[in-house]
Write a protein that holds these residues in place. Structure first.
Motif, PDB file in Angstrom:
ATOM      1  N   ALA A 225       5.222  -1.118   5.632  1.00  0.00           N
ATOM      2  CA  ALA A 225       5.173  -1.577   4.245  1.00  0.00           C
ATOM      3  C   ALA A 225       5.042  -0.381   3.299  1.00  0.00           C
ATOM      4  O   ALA A 225       5.741  -0.301   2.284  1.00  0.00           O
ATOM      5  CB  ALA A 225       4.016  -2.549   4.050  1.00  0.00           C
ATOM      6  N   ALA A 226       4.177   0.566   3.634  1.00  0.00           N
ATOM      7  CA  ALA A 226       4.023   1.765   2.802  1.00  0.00           C
ATOM      8  C   ALA A 226       5.304   2.597   2.820  1.00  0.00           C
ATOM      9  O   ALA A 226       5.704   3.162   1.796  1.00  0.00           O
ATOM     10  CB  ALA A 226       2.842   2.598   3.286  1.00  0.00           C
ATOM     11  N   GLY A 227       5.966   2.660   3.957  1.00  0.00           N
ATOM     12  CA  GLY A 227       7.218   3.399   4.065  1.00  0.00           C
ATOM     13  C   GLY A 227       8.315   2.802   3.205  1.00  0.00           C
ATOM     14  O   GLY A 227       9.150   3.527   2.650  1.00  0.00           O
ATOM     15  N   PHE A 228       8.329   1.471   3.070  1.00  0.00           N
ATOM     16  CA  PHE A 228       9.323   0.817   2.222  1.00  0.00           C
ATOM     17  C   PHE A 228       9.105   1.214   0.763  1.00  0.00           C
ATOM     18  O   PHE A 228      10.059   1.547   0.044  1.00  0.00           O
ATOM     19  CB  PHE A 228       9.255  -0.703   2.395  1.00  0.00           C
ATOM     20  N   ALA A 229       7.862   1.208   0.306  1.00  0.00           N
ATOM     21  CA  ALA A 229       7.555   1.623  -1.067  1.00  0.00           C
ATOM     22  C   ALA A 229       7.943   3.079  -1.267  1.00  0.00           C
ATOM     23  O   ALA A 229       8.537   3.450  -2.283  1.00  0.00           O
ATOM     24  CB  ALA A 229       6.076   1.408  -1.379  1.00  0.00           C
ATOM     25  N   ASP A 230       7.668   3.917  -0.284  1.00  0.00           N
ATOM     26  CA  ASP A 230       8.004   5.340  -0.364  1.00  0.00           C
ATOM     27  C   ASP A 230       9.523   5.527  -0.434  1.00  0.00           C
ATOM     28  O   ASP A 230      10.024   6.362  -1.166  1.00  0.00           O
ATOM     29  CB  ASP A 230       7.414   6.077   0.829  1.00  0.00           C
ATOM     30  N   MET A 231      10.267   4.730   0.321  1.00  0.00           N
ATOM     31  CA  MET A 231      11.721   4.818   0.330  1.00  0.00           C
ATOM     32  C   MET A 231      12.298   4.494  -1.059  1.00  0.00           C
ATOM     33  O   MET A 231      13.256   5.099  -1.495  1.00  0.00           O
ATOM     34  CB  MET A 231      12.303   3.853   1.373  1.00  0.00           C
ATOM     35  N   LEU A 232      11.699   3.516  -1.728  1.00  0.00           N
ATOM     36  CA  LEU A 232      12.156   3.175  -3.076  1.00  0.00           C
ATOM     37  C   LEU A 232      11.914   4.329  -4.056  1.00  0.00           C
ATOM     38  O   LEU A 232      12.710   4.569  -4.967  1.00  0.00           O
ATOM     39  CB  LEU A 232      11.436   1.926  -3.588  1.00  0.00           C
ATOM     40  N   LEU A 233      10.809   5.004  -3.867  1.00  0.00           N
ATOM     41  CA  LEU A 233      10.442   6.090  -4.779  1.00  0.00           C
ATOM     42  C   LEU A 233      11.205   7.383  -4.493  1.00  0.00           C
ATOM     43  O   LEU A 233      11.625   8.079  -5.408  1.00  0.00           O
ATOM     44  CB  LEU A 233       8.939   6.356  -4.698  1.00  0.00           C
ATOM     45  N   THR A 234      11.371   7.715  -3.212  1.00  0.00           N
ATOM     46  CA  THR A 234      11.927   9.020  -2.853  1.00  0.00           C
ATOM     47  C   THR A 234      13.352   8.961  -2.332  1.00  0.00           C
ATOM     48  O   THR A 234      14.025   9.991  -2.309  1.00  0.00           O
ATOM     49  CB  THR A 234      11.056   9.696  -1.761  1.00  0.00           C
ATOM     50  N   GLY A 235      13.778   7.825  -1.848  1.00  0.00           N
ATOM     51  CA  GLY A 235      15.116   7.719  -1.267  1.00  0.00           C
ATOM     52  C   GLY A 235      15.171   8.160   0.174  1.00  0.00           C
ATOM     53  O   GLY A 235      16.231   8.226   0.773  1.00  0.00           O
ATOM     54  N   ARG A 236      14.047   8.436   0.782  1.00  0.00           N
ATOM     55  CA  ARG A 236      14.026   8.846   2.201  1.00  0.00           C
ATOM     56  C   ARG A 236      13.372   7.806   3.051  1.00  0.00           C
ATOM     57  O   ARG A 236      12.595   7.042   2.689  1.00  0.00           O
ATOM     58  CB  ARG A 236      13.239  10.147   2.374  1.00  0.00           C
TER      59      ARG A 236
ATOM     60  N   PRO B 193       0.850  -1.188   0.000  1.00  0.00           N
ATOM     61  CA  PRO B 193       0.000   0.000   0.000  1.00  0.00           C
ATOM     62  C   PRO B 193       0.892   1.247   0.000  1.00  0.00           C
ATOM     63  O   PRO B 193       2.039   1.197   0.440  1.00  0.00           O
ATOM     64  CB  PRO B 193      -0.767  -0.123   1.314  1.00  0.00           C
ATOM     65  N   GLN B 194       0.384   2.334  -0.523  1.00  0.00           N
ATOM     66  CA  GLN B 194       1.076   3.614  -0.406  1.00  0.00           C
ATOM     67  C   GLN B 194       0.174   4.550   0.370  1.00  0.00           C
ATOM     68  O   GLN B 194      -1.049   4.457   0.298  1.00  0.00           O
ATOM     69  CB  GLN B 194       1.390   4.197  -1.774  1.00  0.00           C
ATOM     70  N   LEU B 195       0.784   5.453   1.119  1.00  0.00           N
ATOM     71  CA  LEU B 195      -0.001   6.358   1.940  1.00  0.00           C
ATOM     72  C   LEU B 195      -0.824   7.324   1.101  1.00  0.00           C
ATOM     73  O   LEU B 195      -1.888   7.749   1.507  1.00  0.00           O
ATOM     74  CB  LEU B 195       0.922   7.133   2.884  1.00  0.00           C
ATOM     75  N   ASP B 196      -0.331   7.661  -0.101  1.00  0.00           N
ATOM     76  CA  ASP B 196      -1.010   8.680  -0.894  1.00  0.00           C
ATOM     77  C   ASP B 196      -1.262   8.250  -2.329  1.00  0.00           C
ATOM     78  O   ASP B 196      -1.167   9.041  -3.248  1.00  0.00           O
ATOM     79  CB  ASP B 196      -0.195   9.966  -0.881  1.00  0.00           C
ATOM     80  N   GLY B 197      -1.577   6.983  -2.524  1.00  0.00           N
ATOM     81  CA  GLY B 197      -1.835   6.550  -3.886  1.00  0.00           C
ATOM     82  C   GLY B 197      -2.167   5.079  -3.984  1.00  0.00           C
ATOM     83  O   GLY B 197      -2.405   4.405  -2.984  1.00  0.00           O
TER      84      GLY B 197
END
Length: 167
Positions: free
Chosen positions: A156-167, A60-64
């Motif tokens: 889990a959402a944070g892991f996806a976000d990390m891949l996208l943003t690097g943070r 899941p993503q927090l905003d999408g």
């Protein structure tokens, strides 16, 4: 987790090439998951039967919309019993391994990866739904269980976000 179709899953991958997406083997029984089954999933994860050290997760993503991620299992196993970073269950009967994922975009093309220790067979959704042992008299096990579910979703959402943003 929302019900996912084969075409949606294939289109959701953020760190895989077109060839890798075309080659991926979807989990068997996906079409048989009921609405009740989906309610018990915080993410969808499965190992590829053709490629021994490859796995896929739809997070899941927090905003999408959910994001598909191609994972590679490390060749070496942790020397001591590791704890899953996502479900954080210390009573796990299953193995925890190190998974890495290519970053998205130029960083991934340069070979940058992000890694995480996660249950080998992605049982995290089931693990966080186990009732935790009471830590003290009057401990609210139902609230602790709900916190564990929320934490899994955020990690889990944070892991996806990390891949996208690097943070």
């Amino acid at each position: 987790m929302q019900p996912l179709t084969e075409s949606f899953i294939r289109a959701s991958f953020i760190n895989a090439s077109r060839r890798e997406v075309k080659e991926l083997n979807l989990p068997s029984g996906l079409e048989y998951l009921t609405a009740e089954s989906w309610a018990q999933l915080d993410f969808l994860g499965w190992r590829d039967p053709k490629f021994g050290r490859r796995a896929y997760v739809v997070l899941p993503q927090l905003d999408g919309d959910p994001a598909g991620v191609l994972l590679s299992q490390a060749e070496a196993s942790p020397r001591s019993r590791a704890m899953c970073n996502w479900c954080q269950d210390v009573r796990l009967p299953n193995e925890v391994v190190f998974w890495s994922a290519k970053r998205v975009g130029d960083a991934g093309r340069r070979g940058d990866t992000v890694g995480v220790l996660v249950c080998r067979e992605f049982q995290c959704s089931r693990n966080v739904r186990n009732v935790p042992p009471p830590a003290y008299e009057g401990f609210d096990t139902a609230a602790a269980r709900e916190r564990s579910i929320d934490n899994l979703r955020l990690k889990a959402a944070g892991f996806a976000d990390m891949l996208l943003t690097g943070r």
